[in-house]
Write a protein that holds these residues in place. Structure first.
Motif: not given
Length: 74
Positions: A1-18
């Motif tokens: 799950l930790h390995a999946l967490m970073i790509p998911l956070l990066l997806a949130v970063w891109r989708l939110t435009g932060m």
């Protein structure tokens, strides 16, 4: 799950435009997760408390602080 967490956070970063601040928080999170896995060995679980509580506390504070700062600076 930790390995999946970073790509998911990066997806949130891109989708939110932060901006870069939240990305820095993601970097700190990745480092904290790597630290967790580095200090706990399969035959020696004596450092699980340090890995779990210290590292997860850092992750929570870093993501919240950098995410909030990123939103407020906009």
């Amino acid at each position: 799950l930790h390995a999946l967490m970073i790509p998911l956070l990066l997806a949130v970063w891109r989708l939110t435009g932060m901006d870069g601040l939240f990305l820095a928080g993601i970097g700190i999170t990745a480092a904290a997760l790597a630290y967790q896995h580095a200090i706990v060995k399969p035959g020696d679980l004596s450092r699980v408390d340090a890995a779990f509580f210290t590292s997860n506390g850092l992750v929570s504070i870093a993501l919240a602080a950098f995410g909030i700062a990123d939103v407020l600076i906009r």
